[in-house]
Design a protein around this motif. Structure first.
Motif, PDB file in Angstrom:
ATOM      1  N   HIS A  75      22.938  -9.273  57.006  1.00 35.38           N
ATOM      2  CA  HIS A  75      21.839  -8.814  56.166  1.00 35.38           C
ATOM      3  C   HIS A  75      20.715  -8.259  57.044  1.00 35.38           C
ATOM      4  N   PRO A  76      19.887  -7.342  56.512  1.00 31.84           N
ATOM      5  CA  PRO A  76      18.801  -6.817  57.360  1.00 31.84           C
ATOM      6  C   PRO A  76      17.786  -7.869  57.782  1.00 31.84           C
ATOM      7  N   TRP A  77      17.681  -8.992  57.125  1.00 29.68           N
ATOM      8  CA  TRP A  77      16.793 -10.036  57.630  1.00 29.68           C
ATOM      9  C   TRP A  77      17.440 -11.416  57.545  1.00 29.68           C
ATOM     10  N   LEU A  78      16.884 -12.311  58.375  1.00 33.98           N
ATOM     11  CA  LEU A  78      17.427 -13.674  58.470  1.00 33.98           C
ATOM     12  C   LEU A  78      17.163 -14.449  57.194  1.00 33.98           C
ATOM     13  N   LEU A  79      17.931 -15.498  56.975  1.00 31.54           N
ATOM     14  CA  LEU A  79      17.715 -16.407  55.850  1.00 31.54           C
ATOM     15  C   LEU A  79      17.465 -15.642  54.561  1.00 31.54           C
ATOM     16  N   ASP A  80      18.318 -14.639  54.296  1.00 28.37           N
ATOM     17  CA  ASP A  80      18.017 -13.805  53.138  1.00 28.37           C
ATOM     18  C   ASP A  80      18.095 -14.562  51.822  1.00 28.37           C
ATOM     19  N   ARG A  81      18.760 -15.729  51.826  1.00 26.31           N
ATOM     20  CA  ARG A  81      18.799 -16.505  50.589  1.00 26.31           C
ATOM     21  C   ARG A  81      17.553 -17.368  50.427  1.00 26.31           C
ATOM     22  N   GLN A  82      16.815 -17.591  51.517  1.00 22.65           N
ATOM     23  CA  GLN A  82      15.651 -18.476  51.446  1.00 22.65           C
ATOM     24  C   GLN A  82      14.328 -17.736  51.644  1.00 22.65           C
ATOM     25  N   MET A  83      14.380 -16.460  52.078  1.00 20.60           N
ATOM     26  CA  MET A  83      13.160 -15.784  52.496  1.00 20.60           C
ATOM     27  C   MET A  83      13.158 -14.346  52.024  1.00 20.60           C
ATOM     28  N   ASP A  84      11.962 -13.787  51.843  1.00 19.21           N
ATOM     29  CA  ASP A  84      11.890 -12.343  51.643  1.00 19.21           C
ATOM     30  C   ASP A  84      11.633 -11.697  53.001  1.00 19.21           C
ATOM     31  N   ARG A  85      11.557 -10.376  52.992  1.00 20.10           N
ATOM     32  CA  ARG A  85      11.495  -9.663  54.250  1.00 20.10           C
ATOM     33  C   ARG A  85      10.251 -10.036  55.065  1.00 20.10           C
ATOM     34  N   THR A  86       9.103 -10.167  54.368  1.00 16.90           N
ATOM     35  CA  THR A  86       7.849 -10.447  55.071  1.00 16.90           C
ATOM     36  C   THR A  86       7.927 -11.776  55.830  1.00 16.90           C
ATOM     37  N   GLY A  87       8.391 -12.796  55.122  1.00 14.96           N
ATOM     38  CA  GLY A  87       8.492 -14.104  55.766  1.00 14.96           C
ATOM     39  C   GLY A  87       9.503 -14.070  56.895  1.00 14.96           C
ATOM     40  N   ALA A  88      10.613 -13.382  56.644  1.00 12.72           N
ATOM     41  CA  ALA A  88      11.673 -13.353  57.644  1.00 12.72           C
ATOM     42  C   ALA A  88      11.204 -12.681  58.933  1.00 12.72           C
ATOM     43  N   GLU A  89      10.288 -11.709  58.789  1.00 11.86           N
ATOM     44  CA  GLU A  89       9.804 -11.055  60.012  1.00 11.86           C
ATOM     45  C   GLU A  89       8.999 -12.030  60.882  1.00 11.86           C
ATOM     46  N   LEU A  90       8.214 -12.885  60.244  1.00 11.15           N
ATOM     47  CA  LEU A  90       7.471 -13.897  61.017  1.00 11.15           C
ATOM     48  C   LEU A  90       8.448 -14.842  61.721  1.00 11.15           C
ATOM     49  N   LEU A  91       9.448 -15.254  60.972  1.00 10.18           N
ATOM     50  CA  LEU A  91      10.453 -16.150  61.532  1.00 10.18           C
ATOM     51  C   LEU A  91      11.169 -15.482  62.706  1.00 10.18           C
ATOM     52  N   HIS A  92      11.522 -14.244  62.495  1.00  4.59           N
ATOM     53  CA  HIS A  92      12.198 -13.453  63.513  1.00  4.59           C
ATOM     54  C   HIS A  92      11.428 -13.503  64.837  1.00  4.59           C
ATOM     55  N   LYS A  93      10.125 -13.258  64.729  1.00  5.06           N
ATOM     56  CA  LYS A  93       9.291 -13.258  65.941  1.00  5.06           C
ATOM     57  C   LYS A  93       9.302 -14.624  66.602  1.00  5.06           C
ATOM     58  N   SER A  94       9.172 -15.660  65.817  1.00  4.56           N
ATOM     59  CA  SER A  94       9.051 -16.953  66.479  1.00  4.56           C
ATOM     60  C   SER A  94      10.390 -17.411  67.052  1.00  4.56           C
ATOM     61  N   LEU A  95      11.493 -16.933  66.496  1.00  4.27           N
ATOM     62  CA  LEU A  95      12.787 -17.283  67.099  1.00  4.27           C
ATOM     63  C   LEU A  95      12.975 -16.526  68.415  1.00  4.27           C
ATOM     64  N   ILE A  96      12.524 -15.282  68.436  1.00  6.16           N
ATOM     65  CA  ILE A  96      12.626 -14.525  69.687  1.00  6.16           C
ATOM     66  C   ILE A  96      11.766 -15.187  70.758  1.00  6.16           C
ATOM     67  N   ALA A  97      10.606 -15.671  70.333  1.00  4.10           N
ATOM     68  CA  ALA A  97       9.739 -16.367  71.293  1.00  4.10           C
ATOM     69  C   ALA A  97      10.414 -17.636  71.823  1.00  4.10           C
ATOM     70  N   ARG A  98      11.337 -18.190  71.050  1.00  2.49           N
ATOM     71  CA  ARG A  98      12.064 -19.373  71.521  1.00  2.49           C
ATOM     72  C   ARG A  98      13.298 -18.996  72.331  1.00  2.49           C
ATOM     73  N   GLY A  99      13.452 -17.728  72.637  1.00  2.00           N
ATOM     74  CA  GLY A  99      14.519 -17.317  73.544  1.00  2.00           C
ATOM     75  C   GLY A  99      15.820 -16.944  72.870  1.00  2.00           C
ATOM     76  N   LEU A 100      15.837 -16.824  71.544  1.00  4.36           N
ATOM     77  CA  LEU A 100      17.077 -16.433  70.880  1.00  4.36           C
ATOM     78  C   LEU A 100      17.180 -14.909  70.836  1.00  4.36           C
ATOM     79  N   ALA A 101      18.399 -14.395  70.952  1.00  4.94           N
ATOM     80  CA  ALA A 101      18.610 -12.967  70.742  1.00  4.94           C
ATOM     81  C   ALA A 101      19.148 -12.800  69.328  1.00  4.94           C
ATOM     82  N   LEU A 102      18.641 -11.797  68.607  1.00  7.45           N
ATOM     83  CA  LEU A 102      19.038 -11.615  67.218  1.00  7.45           C
ATOM     84  C   LEU A 102      19.612 -10.219  67.053  1.00  7.45           C
ATOM     85  N   CYS A 103      20.686 -10.117  66.341  1.00  9.99           N
ATOM     86  CA  CYS A 103      21.393  -8.872  66.221  1.00  9.99           C
ATOM     87  C   CYS A 103      21.634  -8.643  64.734  1.00  9.99           C
ATOM     88  N   LEU A 104      20.832  -7.759  64.096  1.00 12.47           N
ATOM     89  CA  LEU A 104      21.007  -7.586  62.669  1.00 12.47           C
ATOM     90  C   LEU A 104      20.405  -6.277  62.184  1.00 12.47           C
TER      91      LEU A 104
END
Ligand code: SRM
Ligand SMILES: Cc1cc2nc3c(=O)[nH]c(=O)nc-3n(C[C@H](O)[C@H](O)[C@H](O)COP(=O)(O)OP(=O)(O)OC[C@H]3O[C@@H](n4cnc5c(N)ncnc54)[C@H](O)[C@@H]3O)c2cc1C
Ligand code: SF4
Ligand code: FES
Lengths: 113, 813
Positions: B181-210
């Motif tokens: 899906h274009p954003w993470l946790l698409d069943r629990q989050m909308d795009r706006t929230g997912a973008e915040l989450l995305h940033k904080s996961l990257i800050a924790r050293g995860l690589a995300l491919c989506l």
């Protein structure tokens, strides 16, 4: 323990220590051909012999704390049942137990022939 | 089994997981003797809390802490558990089930609680070693075995995938998450929230491919990587699929029970065969299947009610809310937070603070909730949503909480405005009213108490803070000031203080005497109480009491620190961190002669010989000829020093001299926990005196004394106790302080938590305000220390027996 062969066959009683070598609530390491055995004595003066390798990460059980029918491994405190050698929940793991006999102040362990 | 048991109807449970065993727990509450119960589970262990696998993987919890019911529990309730047995067939005509090990178990009632399968898409290579799912303890073991620096690819950016990714990243593994899906946790989050989450996961050293999708798994003998549909290839030593679950229905289907996506049940959790009930993830009820524990626990209650033949409750479906268990990221969502044109939306976005809150309204009612970054309002909003309340009057406050709440206490008491029916523990469905009632009626003081008595916060633990707030608001001042009654251990009902009082007033002179006189439940104590009691006896009666080496932990018995491979370490004392060429030569000679694997400088300014064989210990001690550094004991460890006035251009005091003097005075002192000291020559504080149990800092006019510092697990800066002029004053205060600590702190309580508990004022009163008390304490300490000799010298000289040789045939010792 790997080295000691199966006990399903006949056993011989091996004298390993004097009763006085093993204080109440104490443990001693016994080396027999083929491996290491932990000799342990509880507060009721019952004596147990089990393989000296904790099923978790191989901790020396002869150095553990004995309480009732349990010994607690000195490394990460796993509890092993002395009567059956079974690790207590949650993990499944087992060490081998050996028969023990006390005669004339000597401790004997039943080892395979 | 006895005859009596044979007459009871037989209940067989397929699945030893969360829903099945919860049903049994509920059943035992209502009808403990109704059935002869047999449980078959294909996992080879007792029942554990699957939810907590994520904290276990993240290294935040031990597996042992996830066990819900141990082997003993089954035994105690007369339940036969076949762990490691898979049920392979149900014969409804004969009313038996058969297992993979050939058991045939007859039933009168059957409960199916099989959970689900993790879904793995049909991609070439899915059978390769190194391709796993995330469902069981075994899966966690495989993931934990991956070494730091290796790479893992997680397929699926849902709750489970992200928890797996976070856990692996915590282990030092390089993690990439692939999500279609274009954003993470698409069943629990909308795009706006997912973008915040995305940033904080990257800050924790995860690589995300989506958005991205896997089309092939690479590798011959084991997985080496994955290919994506866009042609990219990613390396992977481990591939984890977390792309959804499928209810386990094959068994039921083969037995001819009605199934669609799940096993179909009615409102009493009965399947189409009235003898067979089903609960948990494997069922489909009114068209829905569930993958969270809250609904399963509701089902368990209803199923148990019918199994107990009360026949009263009905299950009508559940409304669920979700949370993500990644430390430091809070997320709460419930209902339909996307909405449709008929809905209104109120939202607040603070990207800098990482906060996003949104509610969706429909017909003046809450229709969906999404909170990210600050989820304190979750329970309140969820309560409004469940109740279907008209929220028009609350519109202004929905994203901030009820107005009374802000004004009175601020954010700390987010629970205050909640009605009694508000759900605090989502997993177990425990309401505020139930918790408050239990706190009052059963006199609960701690979160653990609440957990035990109500199950609130006993599952995923994310409501722990709310429970603590309820304790605080229900008990008021009591919560702060009344310490919980903590018994010394399970062997006694007495507290630490009560045991210590008895030792003094009844003059009990050994651990065994205490166990006998105070009627210990286990006659020889357990590994928790034995060292504590032995210590208490020795501090109360330093001259008369006998030390029991068997009551001590192996390190203090052997006077060396046991290592993970069963070897030991040797750390000789180097007063104040000062050594001589002669000592260094002897250490070097010993290290060579005994092939010591590692010689290392410790963080305590001395030298460690690591990996020494037990039988070499006495000879090494003899040849080094230095006293024990007690690095293995609950005892005085080190007194670090800096160079001070002798060499340093800033030094105002002779810190090295004082450090040596302090260490010589206090060495061989046993204490509730280890004790570390330091002396620095000026406020630059090079010896780190402010994170020591007792630290001094030289200033022009004398010495500042700090106590209760700790640089270990929980950092605490020391409190300034006082300032004095001379070395002698420092030493006397040190002795008095140590004796107070030795007499008052609980065993295994370091000075930092002790001071937090008793307060600095109490310490000042004893060691500063009354010179007579100070002198008495100091004298008591000197007496205690004078009873101890250097254990290494004693062992070498034959006055102390340390069994370093193995016994063997013939019984030589
Ligand atoms: C050897 C040494 C590490 C080193 O190579 O530098 C060390 C090694 C161990 N430390 Fe440490 N600590 C060492 C300095 C420290 C320091 C630094 C210091 O002393 O200045 C700290 C932080 C300061 C403090 O304690 O406030 C430190 C905080 C801990 C803690 C956390 C204590 C706490 O209150 O939070 C533990 C765990 C415990 O004691 O329960 C610990 C426990 C351990 C144990 C004993 C773990 C164990 O139980 O087996 C390690 C033994 C390793 C082994 O197998 O021999 N070690 N440890 C240091 C020995 C110093 C010495 O000469 O005696
Ligand atoms: C890592 C992880 C984290 C999670 N986090 C959360 C969370 O934070 N919050 C939340 O609400 N939910 C969470 N869940 C989901 C939750 O764990 C499940 O919803 C719950 O465990 C389902 O319970 P159950 O009894 O239906 O299935 P399970 O707990 O899976 O139990 C079913 C058991 O039946 C056994 N079984 C199946 N078939 C047979 C057979 N034929 N013979 C013998 N035994 C059989 C299975 O081996 C299994 O042990 C999480 C799940 C996982 C995997
Ligand atoms: S603390 Fe002061 S005296 Fe000690 S080394 Fe640092 S500057 Fe020098
Ligand atoms: S090695 Fe025994 S508990 Fe870890």
């Amino acid at each position: 323990m790997t080295g000691i062969p199966d006990t399903s066959t006949a056993i011989r009683w091996q004298d390993v220590a004097a009763l006085t070598d093993l204080p109440a609530l104490g443990g001693r390491l016994v080396v027999v051909p083929g491996g290491e055995i932990a000799l342990l004595r509880n507060e009721r003066d019952e004596i147990f012999a089990i393989d000296n390798r904790c099923p978790h990460k191989g901790g020396p059980l002869a150095e553990g704390a004995v309480s009732g029918h349990s010994v607690y491994c000195p490394l990460h405190n796993w509890r092993i049942d002395l009567t059956c050698g079974q690790a207590c929940a949650p993990d499944v793991g087992q060490v081998r137990t050996w028969p023990v006999r006390v005669t004339d102040g000597r401790i004997l362990i039943g080892l395979p022939l | 089994m006895t005859d009596r048991n044979d007459k009871k109807p037989r209940l067989v449970v397929v699945g030893n997981g969360m829903a099945g065993i919860r049903t049994i727990e509920e059943l035992l509450k209502m009808a403990p003797d109704h059935y002869t119960i047999t449980v078959c589970g294909d996992e080879p262990r007792p029942n554990y809390n699957r939810i907590l696998l994520s904290p276990v993987l993240a290294g935040e919890m031990a597996f042992e802490d996830t066990v819900l019911n141990n082997w003993h529990w089954y035994h105690e309730h007369g339940i036969t558990l076949h762990a490691g047995h898979r049920v392979t067939a149900i014969n409804r005509g004969r009313k038996t089930v058969t297992t993979s090990d050939g058991l045939a178990l007859p039933y009168d009632r059957l409960l199916l609680a099989q959970g689900s399968y993790p879904f793995v898409p049909d991609i070439p290579g899915r059978q390769l070693p190194g391709v796993v799912t995330y469902r069981t303890w075994e899966d966690v073991r495989v993931m934990q075995a991956l070494e730091p620096g290796r790479t893992a690819v997680i397929v699926g950016g849902g709750l489970l995938g992200l928890e797996a990714a976070y856990g692996l990243a915590q282990q030092g593994v390089q993690v990439t998450v692939i999500h279609r899906h274009p954003w993470l946790l698409d069943r629990q989050m909308d795009r706006t929230g997912a973008e915040l989450l995305h940033k904080s996961l990257i800050a924790r050293g995860l690589a995300l491919c989506l958005p991205a999708e896997v089309c092939a798994i690479l590798g011959d003998d084991r997985v080496r990587g994955v290919r994506l549909t866009d042609g990219r290839e990613l390396p992977a030593d481990l591939l984890v699929f977390a792309v959804g679950i499928r209810p386990r229905i094959d068994l039921a289907q083969a037995a001819g029970l009605q199934c669609e996506r799940g096993i179909i049940v009615d409102d009493t959790l009965q399947t189409f065969d009235p003898r067979i009930y089903a609960v948990g993830e494997c069922v489909q009820h009114r068209g829905s299947t569930y993958g969270l524990v809250a609904p399963l626990f509701e089902q368990a209650k209803v199923a148990a009610n019918h199994l107990a033949q009360y026949g009263r409750l009905r299950y009508t479906g559940s409304l669920t809310s979700t949370k993500l268990k990644v430390t430091g990221i809070s997320l709460f969502s419930a209902g339909d937070f996307v909405g449709d044109p008929a809905c209104e939306e109120i939202s607040l976005l603070d990207p800098t603070a990482g906060i996003y809150k949104k509610v969706v309204l429909r017909d003046r009612k809450l229709h969906g909730i999404l909170l990210y970054g600050d989820t304190a309002l979750g329970p309140w909003l969820f309560q409004l949503l469940r109740a279907g309340a008209d929220v028009s009057a609350l519109r202004d406050h929905l994203l901030f909480g009820e107005p009374a709440n802000d004004a009175r206490h601020g954010p700390a008491s987010a629970v205050d405005p909640l009605p009694d029916t508000a759900e605090i523990c989502g997993c177990n469905g425990i309401s505020k009213g139930t918790i408050v009632h239990a706190i009052r009626a059963q006199g609960l003081f701690t979160v653990d108490d609440v957990r035990r008595c109500t199950k609130a916060s006993a599952s995923c633990g994310s409501c722990t803070d709310l429970v603590a707030q309820l304790l605080a608001s229900t008990l008021g001042g009591l919560y702060e000031t009344t310490p919980p009654r903590r018994t010394l251990c399970a062997c006694t009902d007495l507290t630490h203080d009560e045991v210590r009082d008895a030792i003094v007033t009844r003059k009990l002179l050994s651990a065994r005497a205490v166990f006998a006189a105070l009627e210990w439940k286990a006659p020889g104590g357990c590994p928790t109480c034995r060292p504590a009691v032995n210590y208490y006896v020795r501090t109360a009666w330093p001259v008369e009491a006998t030390d029991d080496p068997q009551a001590r932990f192996v390190n203090e018995r052997v006077h060396a620190n046991i290592q993970k491979d069963g070897t030991y370490s040797v750390i000789p004392r180097m007063y104040g961190g000062v050594t001589t060429p002669g000592e260094l030569k002897r250490i070097a000679a010993v290290a060579e002669r005994y092939a010591v694997p590692l010689v290392k400088l410790t963080g305590g300014q001395r030298i460690d010989l690591l990996g020494v064989r037990k039988q070499d210990l006495p000879a090494i001690w003899a040849e080094i000829g230095m006293p024990s550094g007690h690095a293995y004991g609950k005892a005085l460890r080190t007194c670090k020093s800096c160079v001070g006035t002798d060499f340093c251009r800033f030094g105002t005091q002779d810190s090295t001299h004082l450090a040596i003097a302090l260490e010589k005075r206090l060495e061989r002192m046993w204490s509730p926990h280890k004790v570390k000291l330091a002396a620095s020559g000026c406020p630059r504080n090079c010896a780190e005196s402010t994170i020591k149990d007792f630290g001094v800092i030289g200033v022009d006019s004398g010495w500042e004394i700090y106590v209760g510092g700790n640089g270990g697990t929980k950092l605490r800066g020391g409190d300034l106790l006082t300032k004095v002029k001379t070395e002698d004053e420092v030493i006397e205060i040190a002795e008095a302080f140590m004796q107070l600590y030795r007499k008052e702190a609980y065993y295994l309580e370091r000075t930092a938590p002790w001071i937090e508990r008793v307060g600095l004022a109490h310490i000042k009163a004893a060691v500063l305000d009354h010179p007579a008390t100070r002198r008495r304490l100091a004298a008591e300490l000197r007496l205690a220390v004078s009873q101890e000799s250097d254990p290494w010298a004693a062992a070498v000289g034959g006055e102390l027996t340390i069994h370093t040789q193995a016994l063997g045939p013939g019984g030589a010792s």
